[in-house]
Design a protein around this motif. Sequence first.
Motif, PDB file in Angstrom:
ATOM      1  N   ILE A   1       1.091  -5.478  -6.187  1.00  0.00           N
ATOM      2  CA  ILE A   1       0.906  -4.309  -5.322  1.00  0.00           C
ATOM      3  C   ILE A   1       2.282  -3.838  -4.841  1.00  0.00           C
ATOM      4  N   VAL A   2       2.540  -2.559  -4.999  1.00  0.00           N
ATOM      5  CA  VAL A   2       3.860  -2.004  -4.640  1.00  0.00           C
ATOM      6  C   VAL A   2       3.680  -0.549  -4.220  1.00  0.00           C
ATOM      7  N   HIS A   3       4.571  -0.081  -3.362  1.00  0.00           N
ATOM      8  CA  HIS A   3       4.492   1.315  -2.910  1.00  0.00           C
ATOM      9  C   HIS A   3       4.672   2.274  -4.091  1.00  0.00           C
TER      10      HIS A   3
ATOM     11  N   THR B   1       9.117  -1.353   1.999  1.00  0.00           N
ATOM     12  CA  THR B   1       8.017  -1.461   2.967  1.00  0.00           C
ATOM     13  C   THR B   1       8.055  -2.817   3.655  1.00  0.00           C
ATOM     14  N   ALA B   2       7.841  -2.800   4.972  1.00  0.00           N
ATOM     15  CA  ALA B   2       7.682  -4.050   5.727  1.00  0.00           C
ATOM     16  C   ALA B   2       6.190  -4.305   5.881  1.00  0.00           C
ATOM     17  N   TYR B   3       5.828  -5.543   6.173  1.00  0.00           N
ATOM     18  CA  TYR B   3       4.415  -5.873   6.314  1.00  0.00           C
ATOM     19  C   TYR B   3       4.169  -6.607   7.624  1.00  0.00           C
ATOM     20  N   LEU B   4       3.122  -6.144   8.320  1.00  0.00           N
ATOM     21  CA  LEU B   4       2.702  -6.776   9.562  1.00  0.00           C
ATOM     22  C   LEU B   4       1.489  -7.652   9.261  1.00  0.00           C
ATOM     23  N   ILE B   5       1.614  -8.939   9.559  1.00  0.00           N
ATOM     24  CA  ILE B   5       0.504  -9.877   9.352  1.00  0.00           C
ATOM     25  C   ILE B   5      -0.154 -10.081  10.717  1.00  0.00           C
ATOM     26  N   GLU B   6      -1.451  -9.861  10.797  1.00  0.00           N
ATOM     27  CA  GLU B   6      -2.148  -9.966  12.089  1.00  0.00           C
ATOM     28  C   GLU B   6      -3.441 -10.731  11.943  1.00  0.00           C
ATOM     29  N   SER B   7      -3.669 -11.665  12.870  1.00  0.00           N
ATOM     30  CA  SER B   7      -4.953 -12.373  12.898  1.00  0.00           C
ATOM     31  C   SER B   7      -5.156 -12.963  14.289  1.00  0.00           C
TER      32      SER B   7
ATOM     33  N   GLY C   1      -5.772  -8.173   7.032  1.00  0.00           N
ATOM     34  CA  GLY C   1      -4.740  -8.869   7.813  1.00  0.00           C
ATOM     35  C   GLY C   1      -3.321  -8.434   7.507  1.00  0.00           C
ATOM     36  N   ILE C   2      -3.148  -7.556   6.518  1.00  0.00           N
ATOM     37  CA  ILE C   2      -1.781  -7.118   6.161  1.00  0.00           C
ATOM     38  C   ILE C   2      -1.687  -5.594   6.250  1.00  0.00           C
ATOM     39  N   THR C   3      -0.778  -5.114   7.104  1.00  0.00           N
ATOM     40  CA  THR C   3      -0.587  -3.670   7.273  1.00  0.00           C
ATOM     41  C   THR C   3       0.812  -3.285   6.794  1.00  0.00           C
ATOM     42  N   ALA C   4       0.883  -2.226   5.992  1.00  0.00           N
ATOM     43  CA  ALA C   4       2.192  -1.754   5.511  1.00  0.00           C
ATOM     44  C   ALA C   4       2.875  -0.931   6.608  1.00  0.00           C
TER      45      ALA C   4
ATOM     46  N   LYS D   1       2.426  -4.579 -16.185  1.00  0.00           N
ATOM     47  CA  LYS D   1       2.208  -3.128 -16.121  1.00  0.00           C
ATOM     48  C   LYS D   1       0.734  -2.729 -16.010  1.00  0.00           C
ATOM     49  N   ASP D   2      -0.151  -3.484 -16.684  1.00  0.00           N
ATOM     50  CA  ASP D   2      -1.565  -3.107 -16.601  1.00  0.00           C
ATOM     51  C   ASP D   2      -2.263  -3.739 -15.403  1.00  0.00           C
ATOM     52  N   LYS D   3      -1.509  -4.446 -14.557  1.00  0.00           N
ATOM     53  CA  LYS D   3      -2.126  -5.046 -13.362  1.00  0.00           C
ATOM     54  C   LYS D   3      -1.384  -4.634 -12.091  1.00  0.00           C
ATOM     55  N   VAL D   4      -0.850  -3.407 -12.118  1.00  0.00           N
ATOM     56  CA  VAL D   4      -0.113  -2.900 -10.951  1.00  0.00           C
ATOM     57  C   VAL D   4      -1.020  -1.989 -10.140  1.00  0.00           C
ATOM     58  N   VAL D   5      -1.046  -2.240  -8.819  1.00  0.00           N
ATOM     59  CA  VAL D   5      -1.757  -1.342  -7.906  1.00  0.00           C
ATOM     60  C   VAL D   5      -0.698  -0.671  -7.043  1.00  0.00           C
ATOM     61  N   ARG D   6      -0.677   0.660  -7.050  1.00  0.00           N
ATOM     62  CA  ARG D   6       0.323   1.381  -6.250  1.00  0.00           C
ATOM     63  C   ARG D   6      -0.346   1.918  -4.995  1.00  0.00           C
ATOM     64  N   PHE D   7       0.326   1.780  -3.855  1.00  0.00           N
ATOM     65  CA  PHE D   7      -0.276   2.273  -2.615  1.00  0.00           C
ATOM     66  C   PHE D   7       0.635   3.304  -1.949  1.00  0.00           C
ATOM     67  N   THR D   8       0.015   4.094  -1.083  1.00  0.00           N
ATOM     68  CA  THR D   8       0.814   4.999  -0.255  1.00  0.00           C
ATOM     69  C   THR D   8       0.691   4.636   1.220  1.00  0.00           C
ATOM     70  N   ASP D   9      -0.491   4.239   1.673  1.00  0.00           N
ATOM     71  CA  ASP D   9      -0.688   3.879   3.086  1.00  0.00           C
ATOM     72  C   ASP D   9      -1.144   2.428   3.244  1.00  0.00           C
ATOM     73  N   SER D  10      -2.336   2.153   2.699  1.00  0.00           N
ATOM     74  CA  SER D  10      -2.913   0.827   2.905  1.00  0.00           C
ATOM     75  C   SER D  10      -2.739  -0.034   1.662  1.00  0.00           C
ATOM     76  N   VAL D  11      -2.407  -1.318   1.882  1.00  0.00           N
ATOM     77  CA  VAL D  11      -2.282  -2.219   0.737  1.00  0.00           C
ATOM     78  C   VAL D  11      -3.635  -2.792   0.335  1.00  0.00           C
TER      79      VAL D  11
END
Length: 294
Positions: free
Chosen positions: A138-140, A203-209, A189-192, A175-185
């Motif tokens: 997963i990548v922006h 992108t930084a990631y906030l881990i929350e629980s 529990g993980i926020t971009a 390459k065939d297993k890439v998920v591209r995100f713009t807002d949500s990953v």
Amino acid sequence: MSTTYKPEVQVPSVFHKKIGDIIVTVISDGNAELGLEVFYELEKDEAVKILREHLQTVPAHMNTNAFIVNNNGHITLIDTGLGQKMGPTGGRLLDNLSAAGYSASDVDTVLLTHMHPDHINGLILEDGTKAFPNAEVIVHEKEYEFWMNGSAEEQLPDEWKMIVTMVQSAMEPYKDKVVRFTDSVGLPGITAIEAHGHTPGHTAYLIESEGDRLLIWGDIIQSPVIQLSRPELKIAMDIDSEQALISRLKLLDFAVQERIRVAGMHLDFPVFGYVKKEGNRYIYVQEQWRANDI
Ligand SMILES: [Zn+2]
């Protein structure tokens, strides 16, 4: 009693920390030399002076870390380190991952802060095949586009060509297993948190629980000593240095104001700590290690 035994390698460098119900494990990938010329706004003497004042070694070196986020059995690996092509002191990720109790095939998701070689070379083994056979990546969206679809070749200077090739080879098998995100990953529990500038989609990631939080800030800082003392510095590794500076100060101020626990790919192992501000400079305070962190 005596022994002829002399230790020759470090014991595995891993450190688990519970963030609510999530277990985050920092995995050291080793370290690499950090050339002071990246701080191009500083005279070399000045950079050396800052390091010496903080009792640091010269030449400087940069720790490299990756993070396992274990959320109820879904295993996310955030970044993959230096891999096998960036010197003998790096590329320890897989050995240390196994010391932490995980195998490479356990990794469901590789989540990237960005695609610089010291973060994605570990995606592949020495023979160029996948290091994480079951993982999606997963990548922006902006990050993937920049490196994989021509912009990097067009915009970066010639001396970066080798780096672009390295980045593309590391991503190629996935390459065939890439998920591209713009807002949500799309991972619980993980926020971009957008931190563009170092690279186009950094992108930084906030881990929350359960009310506990950890900010994994990627490459906001490469040299804690130099950049926290002189946070206004632009650095050569930032592709858009103006925007990178805005992102750096935004995340540092967020960490200070929220008193949030931070971690970074280039903070010194075992990484977890807090940031405070004194005048114009920031100070990183390592969180005290506890045997019952896990
Ligand atoms: Zn980096």
